[in-house]
Design a protein around this motif. Structure first.
Motif, PDB file in Angstrom:
ATOM      1  N   UNK A  94       0.831  -1.111  -0.003  1.00 16.52           N
ATOM      2  CA  UNK A  94       0.030  -0.070   0.095  1.00 16.52           C
ATOM      3  C   UNK A  94       0.938   1.361   0.004  1.00 16.52           C
ATOM      4  N   UNK A  95       1.934   1.195   0.836  1.00 19.31           N
ATOM      5  CA  UNK A  95       2.572   2.347   0.782  1.00 19.31           C
ATOM      6  C   UNK A  95       3.415   2.476  -0.599  1.00 19.31           C
ATOM      7  N   UNK A  96       4.008   1.416  -1.019  1.00 17.29           N
ATOM      8  CA  UNK A  96       4.490   1.600  -2.309  1.00 17.29           C
ATOM      9  C   UNK A  96       3.973   2.178  -3.384  1.00 17.29           C
ATOM     10  N   UNK A  97       2.589   1.676  -3.603  1.00 20.66           N
ATOM     11  CA  UNK A  97       1.403   2.058  -4.330  1.00 20.66           C
ATOM     12  C   UNK A  97       1.207   3.366  -4.346  1.00 20.66           C
ATOM     13  N   UNK A 101       2.101   6.183  -7.523  1.00 19.81           N
ATOM     14  CA  UNK A 101       1.115   6.759  -7.930  1.00 19.81           C
ATOM     15  C   UNK A 101       1.195   8.182  -7.789  1.00 19.81           C
ATOM     16  N   UNK A 102       1.932   8.818  -6.602  1.00 21.73           N
ATOM     17  CA  UNK A 102       1.979  10.174  -6.543  1.00 21.73           C
ATOM     18  C   UNK A 102       2.890  10.789  -7.441  1.00 21.73           C
ATOM     19  N   UNK A 103       4.213   9.749  -7.640  1.00 21.10           N
ATOM     20  CA  UNK A 103       5.094  10.194  -8.483  1.00 21.10           C
ATOM     21  C   UNK A 103       4.664  10.484  -9.910  1.00 21.10           C
ATOM     22  N   UNK A 104       3.760   9.493 -10.296  1.00 15.57           N
ATOM     23  CA  UNK A 104       3.087   9.718 -11.565  1.00 15.57           C
ATOM     24  C   UNK A 104       2.399  10.924 -11.866  1.00 15.57           C
ATOM     25  N   UNK A 109       1.236  16.545 -13.473  1.00 18.70           N
ATOM     26  CA  UNK A 109       1.273  17.970 -13.309  1.00 18.70           C
ATOM     27  C   UNK A 109       2.243  18.887 -13.539  1.00 18.70           C
ATOM     28  N   UNK A 110       3.524  18.455 -13.370  1.00 16.48           N
ATOM     29  CA  UNK A 110       4.691  19.576 -13.285  1.00 16.48           C
ATOM     30  C   UNK A 110       5.417  19.314 -14.717  1.00 16.48           C
ATOM     31  N   UNK A 111       5.436  18.273 -15.309  1.00 14.77           N
ATOM     32  CA  UNK A 111       6.232  18.029 -16.537  1.00 14.77           C
ATOM     33  C   UNK A 111       5.311  17.852 -17.926  1.00 14.77           C
ATOM     34  N   UNK A 112       4.350  17.047 -17.700  1.00  9.66           N
ATOM     35  CA  UNK A 112       3.555  16.864 -19.066  1.00  9.66           C
ATOM     36  C   UNK A 112       2.543  18.057 -18.982  1.00  9.66           C
ATOM     37  N   UNK A 113       1.808  18.472 -18.160  1.00 10.28           N
ATOM     38  CA  UNK A 113       0.823  19.641 -18.264  1.00 10.28           C
ATOM     39  C   UNK A 113      -0.121  19.629 -19.098  1.00 10.28           C
ATOM     40  N   UNK A 114       0.094  20.433 -20.049  1.00  9.65           N
ATOM     41  CA  UNK A 114      -1.117  20.434 -21.232  1.00  9.65           C
ATOM     42  C   UNK A 114      -0.166  20.162 -22.322  1.00  9.65           C
ATOM     43  N   UNK A 115       1.040  19.541 -22.363  1.00 13.36           N
ATOM     44  CA  UNK A 115       1.681  19.338 -23.682  1.00 13.36           C
ATOM     45  C   UNK A 115       1.175  18.229 -24.448  1.00 13.36           C
TER      46      UNK A 115
END
Length: 228
Positions: A94-97, A101-104, A109-115
């Motif tokens: 659960x912790x790893x999930x 998931x938070x990293x994804x 949010x920070x890299x892909x954005x609306x690209x």
């Protein structure tokens, strides 16, 4: 006779395929996501058709994180021991999930954005960074914004972004037919504008270096009589 009929049927089938390929794209005016998807796909076709190569590194990272997340979920589901013997293992999963998931989500949010597309630098170009293209079509709005910027804004080779905001009614008829040629022209002009900014900045830096060199030479000429 049978062979001739087969050949004629084959030719007619090929003609039908050509007609299908040339059939214009149509959309539903009320489908906001369909309009944006058609425009975004056309943008990618234009840019890749100009010789740019797509950079899929970010997509590969997202896929890798997604696969790891799925593997963690499967491990938790099919772990051979039953509860409560597998309690510690389940907590770890659960912790790893949550972490992956938070990293994804952080990457989205920070890299892909609306690209919609990342590219490598164009070969034989003055710029050493690729393009990052993003688009925006707000809900209940007809204004489509396309933005082109450097894929690495912090790089010295990065140049000012360019963008346009136009009504989608310019590229679609009342019946929903996509005027692809008109849209392609607008996108190509935007790409040319970004590349011309790169060339102008390069020419400007070159002229400045020549000017400084000429000033240095003139000062050397003026000082030479004094040295005598």
């Amino acid at each position: 006779m049978m062979a001739a009929d087969k050949e004629q049927a084959k030719k007619s089938g090929e003609k039908e395929e050509v007609v299908k390929e040339e059939k214009p794209k149509t959309i539903n005016h009320n489908d906001h996501y369909s309009i944006k998807r058609v425009l975004d796909d056309a943008v990618s076709e234009v840019v890749l058709g100009r010789g740019y190569e797509e950079n899929v590194n970010l997509s590969n990272v997202k896929m890798a994180i997604g696969l790891i997340t799925c593997a963690i979920a499967l491990a938790a589901q099919f772990y051979p021991k039953k509860f409560p013997e597998n309690k510690t293992f389940l907590i770890g999963c659960i912790i790893l999930y949550v972490i992956f998931n938070g990293l994804l989500q952080y990457i989205i949010i920070t890299r892909e954005k609306q690209h919609i597309l990342f590219t490598y630098a164009l070969k034989d170009s003055f710029s050493t960074t690729g393009l990052a293209l993003s688009s925006k079509l707000p809900r209940y709005s007809d204004l489509y914004t396309l933005r082109i910027e450097s894929s690495d804004p912090q790089s010295i080779a990065a140049h000012p972004p360019v963008e346009f905001t136009k009504s989608v009614t310019k590229w679609f008829t009342k019946s929903g037919v996509f005027l692809e040629c008109v849209f392609w022209d607008d996108v190509e002009k935007l790409v040319d504008g970004y590349n011309s900014d790169i060339k102008e900045s390069r020419d400007l830096s070159g002229s400045e270096s020549m000017e400084s060199s000429s000033l240095y030479n003139s000062s050397t000429i003026e000082l030479s009589p004094l040295l005598r």
